[in-house]
Design a protein around this motif. Structure first.
Motif, PDB file in Angstrom:
ATOM      1  N   VAL A 157      61.942  71.414  62.378  1.00 24.04           N
ATOM      2  CA  VAL A 157      60.469  72.102  62.692  1.00 24.04           C
ATOM      3  C   VAL A 157      60.077  72.435  61.091  1.00 24.04           C
ATOM      4  N   PRO A 158      60.416  73.174  60.540  1.00 22.50           N
ATOM      5  CA  PRO A 158      59.800  73.540  59.123  1.00 22.50           C
ATOM      6  C   PRO A 158      59.253  72.091  58.272  1.00 22.50           C
ATOM      7  N   GLU A 159      60.147  71.226  58.222  1.00 18.02           N
ATOM      8  CA  GLU A 159      59.631  69.965  57.777  1.00 18.02           C
ATOM      9  C   GLU A 159      58.705  69.313  58.274  1.00 18.02           C
ATOM     10  N   LEU A 160      58.824  69.047  59.646  1.00 18.36           N
ATOM     11  CA  LEU A 160      57.920  68.483  60.594  1.00 18.36           C
ATOM     12  C   LEU A 160      56.507  69.198  60.385  1.00 18.36           C
ATOM     13  N   LEU A 161      56.426  70.533  60.402  1.00 22.05           N
ATOM     14  CA  LEU A 161      55.058  71.108  60.212  1.00 22.05           C
ATOM     15  C   LEU A 161      54.567  70.910  58.904  1.00 22.05           C
ATOM     16  N   ASP A 162      55.485  71.106  57.857  1.00 15.44           N
ATOM     17  CA  ASP A 162      55.039  71.310  56.433  1.00 15.44           C
ATOM     18  C   ASP A 162      54.289  69.749  56.113  1.00 15.44           C
ATOM     19  N   ARG A 163      54.676  68.388  56.878  1.00 13.15           N
ATOM     20  CA  ARG A 163      54.178  67.411  56.721  1.00 13.15           C
ATOM     21  C   ARG A 163      53.100  67.105  57.330  1.00 13.15           C
ATOM     22  N   ALA A 164      52.776  67.904  58.485  1.00 11.17           N
ATOM     23  CA  ALA A 164      51.409  67.788  59.409  1.00 11.17           C
ATOM     24  C   ALA A 164      50.612  68.434  58.475  1.00 11.17           C
ATOM     25  N   VAL A 165      50.898  69.484  57.930  1.00 10.83           N
ATOM     26  CA  VAL A 165      49.829  70.440  57.016  1.00 10.83           C
ATOM     27  C   VAL A 165      49.341  69.615  55.682  1.00 10.83           C
ATOM     28  N   ALA A 166      50.486  68.898  55.110  1.00  8.34           N
ATOM     29  CA  ALA A 166      50.106  68.211  53.898  1.00  8.34           C
ATOM     30  C   ALA A 166      49.086  67.117  54.181  1.00  8.34           C
ATOM     31  N   ASP A 167      49.116  66.611  55.420  1.00 16.20           N
ATOM     32  CA  ASP A 167      48.258  65.509  55.849  1.00 16.20           C
ATOM     33  C   ASP A 167      46.844  65.710  56.405  1.00 16.20           C
ATOM     34  N   GLY A 168      46.754  67.240  56.181  1.00 21.39           N
ATOM     35  CA  GLY A 168      45.559  68.113  56.573  1.00 21.39           C
ATOM     36  C   GLY A 168      45.438  67.814  58.238  1.00 21.39           C
ATOM     37  N   GLN A 169      46.291  67.747  58.954  1.00 15.25           N
ATOM     38  CA  GLN A 169      46.305  67.692  60.398  1.00 15.25           C
ATOM     39  C   GLN A 169      46.017  69.113  61.222  1.00 15.25           C
ATOM     40  N   PRO A 170      44.955  69.103  62.029  1.00 13.16           N
ATOM     41  CA  PRO A 170      44.710  70.345  62.424  1.00 13.16           C
ATOM     42  C   PRO A 170      45.695  70.943  63.501  1.00 13.16           C
ATOM     43  N   ALA A 171      46.393  70.041  64.133  1.00 13.67           N
ATOM     44  CA  ALA A 171      47.413  70.633  65.298  1.00 13.67           C
ATOM     45  C   ALA A 171      48.319  69.661  65.322  1.00 13.67           C
ATOM     46  N   ILE A 172      49.396  70.134  66.129  1.00 12.52           N
ATOM     47  CA  ILE A 172      50.617  69.168  66.467  1.00 12.52           C
ATOM     48  C   ILE A 172      51.348  69.774  67.486  1.00 12.52           C
ATOM     49  N   ALA A 173      51.740  68.894  68.372  1.00 12.49           N
ATOM     50  CA  ALA A 173      52.285  69.274  69.669  1.00 12.49           C
ATOM     51  C   ALA A 173      53.779  69.113  69.625  1.00 12.49           C
ATOM     52  N   ILE A 174      54.700  69.739  70.430  1.00 12.76           N
ATOM     53  CA  ILE A 174      55.853  69.683  70.970  1.00 12.76           C
ATOM     54  C   ILE A 174      56.163  69.160  72.418  1.00 12.76           C
ATOM     55  N   THR A 175      56.581  68.338  72.496  1.00 11.02           N
ATOM     56  CA  THR A 175      56.796  67.751  73.979  1.00 11.02           C
ATOM     57  C   THR A 175      58.225  67.461  74.236  1.00 11.02           C
ATOM     58  N   ASP A 176      59.344  68.382  74.040  1.00  7.37           N
ATOM     59  CA  ASP A 176      60.498  68.045  74.075  1.00  7.37           C
ATOM     60  C   ASP A 176      61.206  67.488  75.500  1.00  7.37           C
ATOM     61  N   HIS A 177      62.104  66.799  75.685  1.00  7.15           N
ATOM     62  CA  HIS A 177      62.515  66.289  76.849  1.00  7.15           C
ATOM     63  C   HIS A 177      63.233  67.242  77.733  1.00  7.15           C
ATOM     64  N   GLY A 178      62.587  67.599  78.764  1.00  4.88           N
ATOM     65  CA  GLY A 178      63.219  68.205  79.917  1.00  4.88           C
ATOM     66  C   GLY A 178      63.295  69.994  79.666  1.00  4.88           C
ATOM     67  N   PHE A 179      63.279  70.311  78.508  1.00  2.94           N
ATOM     68  CA  PHE A 179      63.397  71.742  78.404  1.00  2.94           C
ATOM     69  C   PHE A 179      62.316  72.234  77.217  1.00  2.94           C
ATOM     70  N   MET A 180      62.243  73.501  77.110  1.00  2.00           N
ATOM     71  CA  MET A 180      61.098  74.025  76.451  1.00  2.00           C
ATOM     72  C   MET A 180      61.972  75.150  75.368  1.00  2.00           C
ATOM     73  N   PHE A 181      63.183  74.830  74.861  1.00  2.00           N
ATOM     74  CA  PHE A 181      63.958  75.575  74.285  1.00  2.00           C
ATOM     75  C   PHE A 181      63.303  76.009  72.618  1.00  2.00           C
ATOM     76  N   GLY A 182      62.515  74.937  72.330  1.00  3.59           N
ATOM     77  CA  GLY A 182      61.895  75.036  70.859  1.00  3.59           C
ATOM     78  C   GLY A 182      60.551  75.595  70.743  1.00  3.59           C
ATOM     79  N   ALA A 183      60.008  75.791  72.142  1.00  3.73           N
ATOM     80  CA  ALA A 183      58.544  76.283  72.089  1.00  3.73           C
ATOM     81  C   ALA A 183      58.165  77.413  71.283  1.00  3.73           C
ATOM     82  N   HIS A 184      59.030  78.581  71.620  1.00  7.61           N
ATOM     83  CA  HIS A 184      58.517  79.740  70.544  1.00  7.61           C
ATOM     84  C   HIS A 184      58.769  79.740  69.286  1.00  7.61           C
ATOM     85  N   ASP A 185      59.870  79.070  68.774  1.00  7.96           N
ATOM     86  CA  ASP A 185      60.054  78.906  67.338  1.00  7.96           C
ATOM     87  C   ASP A 185      59.104  77.871  66.764  1.00  7.96           C
TER      88      ASP A 185
END
Length: 532
Positions: A8-36
């Protein structure tokens, strides 16, 4: 698990570096990662879009345990329903908090009532909890694309229309991807035709399983760990196509140059989606059932008084009475009278059943009122224990009692709590197994096809754990780390041959990824409201 290789940290940092305004999480079948994911995105100033790649039963009810085939015996494996006919996929995002809560409810019910290979939803759940959700036709494993590949245009049109009716005309998009897959190309024209037929917008998405292009090998190793295969196995499970990383905005625009409106829809959905997690300390404390005419505070005071007389049958010492009255004032002011009643109830129930209970550990042992109510067995004044370590007027976070039960009968206590407060108000806590440094090395050695000794040679030279924690591989190669010198033999061996170098490089790619999820041995969540 053992598929998502994006940290997650690396993913978000890459999105920020590209100037992307938003990023989505759509994990398969579970929402374990949503809050983090939401929390870390907030810290970086990028909007988190919370979603789910849901599994949908191909039958009529999520409880059905009958695989469904649409293409008949002549259909290719990749053309027919995914999961051996047990489920299809559907992409969902929460537009607002109501939608996010509905996603949580649907996901919980899919796990509890619809589990068959995966946690599966059905159309009834969509009808009940569709409010606040945005959905799409999904990936190649979705119902719409599957039917289109099988030549079932009318069925695909009917299903898409049904989902559009459930979610709302403006909340259902036709999803297009391009990873160079023949499966994607075969249905693209039909997807365009479908979008026109139902008046839905196109949306361009990218199936992301790792952060950067160079992470592809680590992802392949992760899939081998999942399936028990080796990278050299010709028939191992692997992803066809390419580009399963976080593409830049320009890469996506270039990829879908013929459909600029599909990329516009991506931004449109990101702008529409706005959710937040709130943390209210003690807001959902389970309610204790007090006698008629009492409330939790009055009953707590009476239970403390009764307990003090039991503890001090020859008369309550002045200093004890004074301490108890002080604690009562703090506890009631902070709103934790019910907490004391709940904990005292299940502890004293366990004692009456002959279940062995510890005398009390941690800061809770400093509370005189806890001693009076039987939560602890240590007189805090006699033992010089301090109540303020447990709770004081300035403390914002919740206090906690550390309670030990005989592990052989712990389940009886959990059953008592569940029966008393309701199964929908009580849940076990999830735990996650992480691939640590030594395991990463052994896993990497195995999937690369090296003898067991290769991984063993390397792990033997890893610095000893400190307080049960391995030294991470990142620290092994960090000259600024305090233990850098200890790892010199390991680094020398790793550099001594290409084989060792490859094992270590692969291990670094999979280290700290999640291996599995499980159930905490004794951690329990209790709530005044249904947890889903």
């Amino acid at each position: 698990m053992l598929d998502g290789a994006a940290r997650v940290p690396e993913l978000l940092d890459r999105a920020v570096a590209d100037g992307q305004p938003a990023i989505a999480i759509t994990d398969h079948g579970f929402m374990f990662g949503a809050h983090d994911f939401w929390t870390q995105a907030q810290k970086r100033g990028i909007k988190p879009v919370i979603g789910l790649e849901a599994y949908l039963t191909p039958g009529t009810a999520r409880g059905d345990k009958h695989p469904v085939r649409w293409g008949g015996p002549d259909a290719n494996r990749g053309d027919d329903v995914s999961g051996g006919g047990r489920y299809t996929h559907m992409t969902l995002w929460a537009e607002n908090n109501e939608g996010m809560h509905n996603l949580f409810r649907m996901d919980s019910l899919a796990s509890i009532e619809g589990y068959y290979g995966k946690p599966r939803m059905d159309r009834d759940l969509f009808h009940t909890y569709a409010k606040g959700l945005i959905g799409t036709t999904g990936c190649p494993s979705g119902e719409i694309q599957t039917r289109l590949r099988l030549g079932q245009w009318d069925e695909a049109l009917r299903a898409a229309g049904e989902f559009q009716d459930i979610l709302g005309k403006d909340n259902y998009y036709v999803e297009i991807m391009d990873h160079g897959l023949e499966l994607e190309r075969r249905v693209q024209q039909d997807l365009l035709r479908l979008a026109k037929a139902i008046g839905a917008k196109l949306v361009a998405t990218n199936d992301l399983h790792y952060t950067a292009p160079e992470d592809a090998e680590a992802h392949e190793a992760l899939l081998c760990i999942q399936t028990g295969a080796k990278l050299a196995d010709p028939d191992r499970f692997k992803f066809d196509g390419s580009g399963y990383y976080l593409k830049s905005a320009q890469e996506m625009r270039d990829l879908f140059a013929d459909f600029p409106e599909a990329c516009d829809s991506t931004l449109e959905i990101a702008e529409r989606c706005d959710v937040e997690f709130t943390e209210q300390v003690g807001a959902y404390m389970p309610k204790f059932d007090v006698p008629e005419g009492e409330d939790e505070i009055s009953w707590y005071v009476k239970e403390v008084d009764k307990g003090l007389h039991r503890r001090f049958p020859n008369g309550i010492p002045d200093e004890v009475q004074k301490q108890a009255e002080y604690e009562i004032g703090v506890v009631t002011q902070k709103g934790y009278a019910g907490y004391y009643l709940v904990v005292a109830d299940y502890i004293n129930w366990a004692k009456r059943q002959g279940i062995r209970v510890g005398p009390g550990r941690g800061s809770g042992a400093g509370s005189m009122t806890a001693y009076a109510m039987g939560i602890t067995e240590l007189d805090p004044l006699k033992n010089g224990l301090i109540f303020e370590r447990f709770l004081n007027p300035e403390r914002a976070s919740m206090p906690d009692f550390d309670v030990d039960f005989d592990e052989r009968r712990r389940d009886e206590v959990i059953e008592y709590i569940t029966n008393k407060y309701g199964a929908d108000h009580v849940a076990r806590i999830v735990t996650f197994g992480t691939i640590k440094a030594k395991n990463a090395i052994k896993d990497a050695s195995r999937v690369l096809g090296y003898p067991f000794k290769v991984g063993e040679d390397l792990t033997k030279l890893m610095p000893a754990p400190v307080q049960g924690h391995d030294m991470p591989l990142s620290a092994v190669f960090d000259p600024d780390n305090d233990r850098y010198k200890e790892a010199e033999p390991f680094r020398e061996l790793a550099a001594s041959s290409p084989d060792y170098e490859k094992v270590v490089a692969t291990a670094r790619g999979i280290e700290n990824l999640k291996r599995q999820w499980g159930v905490h041995a004794c951690g329990i969540i209790m709530s005044s409201k249904p947890l889903a």
